[in-house]
Motif scaffolding. Structure first.
Motif, PDB file in Angstrom:
ATOM      1  N   LEU A 230      -6.180  -9.009   0.256  1.00 25.40           N
ATOM      2  CA  LEU A 230      -5.606  -8.020   1.192  1.00 25.40           C
ATOM      3  C   LEU A 230      -6.310  -7.643   2.354  1.00 25.40           C
ATOM      4  O   LEU A 230      -5.965  -7.188   3.398  1.00 25.40           O
ATOM      5  CB  LEU A 230      -5.036  -6.680   0.448  1.00 25.40           C
TER       6      LEU A 230
ATOM      7  N   TRP B 128       1.172  -7.079   4.685  1.00 27.46           N
ATOM      8  CA  TRP B 128      -0.111  -6.991   4.025  1.00 27.46           C
ATOM      9  C   TRP B 128      -1.117  -7.400   4.722  1.00 27.46           C
ATOM     10  O   TRP B 128      -2.418  -7.136   4.542  1.00 27.46           O
ATOM     11  CB  TRP B 128       0.485  -8.242   2.985  1.00 27.46           C
TER      12      TRP B 128
ATOM     13  N   ARG C 119       2.892  -3.529   1.621  1.00 25.91           N
ATOM     14  CA  ARG C 119       1.898  -2.999   0.781  1.00 25.91           C
ATOM     15  C   ARG C 119       2.337  -1.578   0.113  1.00 25.91           C
ATOM     16  O   ARG C 119       3.460  -1.212   0.599  1.00 25.91           O
ATOM     17  CB  ARG C 119       0.815  -2.487   1.928  1.00 25.91           C
TER      18      ARG C 119
ATOM     19  N   THR D  80       1.079  -4.516  -3.842  1.00 31.31           N
ATOM     20  CA  THR D  80       2.284  -4.863  -3.012  1.00 31.31           C
ATOM     21  C   THR D  80       3.616  -5.063  -3.825  1.00 31.31           C
ATOM     22  O   THR D  80       3.520  -5.113  -5.124  1.00 31.31           O
ATOM     23  CB  THR D  80       1.951  -6.419  -2.304  1.00 31.31           C
TER      24      THR D  80
ATOM     25  N   MET E  44      -1.375   2.012   0.794  1.00 26.26           N
ATOM     26  CA  MET E  44      -1.486   0.777   1.595  1.00 26.26           C
ATOM     27  C   MET E  44      -3.138   0.380   2.070  1.00 26.26           C
ATOM     28  O   MET E  44      -3.353   0.101   3.170  1.00 26.26           O
ATOM     29  CB  MET E  44      -0.892   0.883   2.831  1.00 26.26           C
TER      30      MET E  44
END
Length: 289
Positions: free
Chosen positions: A64, A272, A196, A206, A200
């Motif tokens: 991420l 993402w 996400r 996710t 986040m």
């Protein structure tokens, strides 16, 4: 760059095969640099694996946070039962991602070219921003399957605008896991979003949000193979269902992919892939330094 027939073919099929787009010298330079990056890279204890079979396994911090870095992701079958690599690191990496085009001079020169900007404009992406890049190794014997998907699931804009430019750096064949595509499949709707969760942050997970439960085409029966020689560019509409099989052959299938979006479209924060404010997206038509 493209003829009227090529543009019409892209609009009809959702993909376009452009032979001889990349010369041998450019291919060699990109392949050499990719191997150098892998050689110089030292994995952390997470040793992140890239797999599309269990997407939640890739939704860790390293994955991420890779939107504005260059990171190496392992093949799922790279490790033995004891947790050690079964072969050399250079033969164990699934891909590099996801900002080489802005961080590495070799990848930058390959990506930001007037010819590619012209292709994007020809298909209607007039003001293209380069969102991400991936160097895919598709390693001999252990190169992982990429399940049937739509790129807009993972790189969503409103309106949908993402287009993939996929460059064959080695011959892509049935044996080593070439692309397969569903002609006309881009005219159906987007099936799901990859978002996400939680706050986040890069440490959160996710989730897939289903928009349309209609199954994607079933590979390989509902798809056509795109066997192409090195130097070919394949342009992929963001809604096009496409797939590649595992590579069980003794030959790799190196490829480089760039995904672009429209500068006029909204890119939601829950995507993402994020980039730091200090590394803003650049226009494909910009001239590399």
């Amino acid at each position: 760059m493209l003829s009227a027939e090529q543009v019409e073919g892209f609009r009809r099929d959702g993909f376009l095969v452009v032979p001889d787009f990349v010369d041998a010298a450019s291919i060699a330079e990109l392949r050499t640099r990719a191997v150098e990056i892998v050689h110089e890279w030292e994995p952390t204890g997470e040793r992140t694996v890239f797999t599309t079979e269990e997407q939640e396994r890739t939704s860790n911090r390293e994955f991420l946070s890779s939107g504005d870095t260059t990171w190496c992701f392992f093949e799922e079958e790279a490790f033995g039962p004891d947790g050690d690599l079964v072969q050399a690191k250079e033969l164990s990496i699934n891909k590099l991602g996801h900002a080489m085009h802005d961080l590495d001079p070799v990848f930058e020169r390959f990506t930001y070219t007037p010819r590619l900007a012209d292709v994007a404009a020809d298909i209607g992406l007039d003001d293209a921003l380069v969102l991400q890049s991936m160097y895919i190794f598709k390693q001999p014997s252990i190169g992982g399957e990429v399940t049937c998907h739509q790129d807009a699931t993972f790189l969503y804009t409103d309106p949908i605008s993402v287009v993939g430019f996929w460059f064959a750096l080695e011959d892509a064949t049935l044996d080593n896991g070439c692309l397969w595509a569903a002609p006309g499949g881009h005219r159906t709707g987007l099936r799901q979003l990859f978002k996400r969760t939680g706050a986040m942050t890069d440490d959160d997970g996710t989730v897939f949000e289903v928009l349309d439960p209609t199954p994607l085409p079933s590979p390989p029966d509902d798809l056509v193979p795109l066997e192409v020689p090195a130097g070919t560019m394949v342009v992929l509409d963001g809604l096009l269902p496409h797939w590649s099989d595992a590579n069980r052959s003794g030959h790799s299938r190196h490829a480089y992919t760039v995904h672009c979006i429209s500068a006029a479209a909204e890119y939601p924060d829950w995507n993402w892939l994020r980039r730091d404010d200090g590394l803003p997206l650049r226009r494909l038509a910009s001239v590399a330094a």
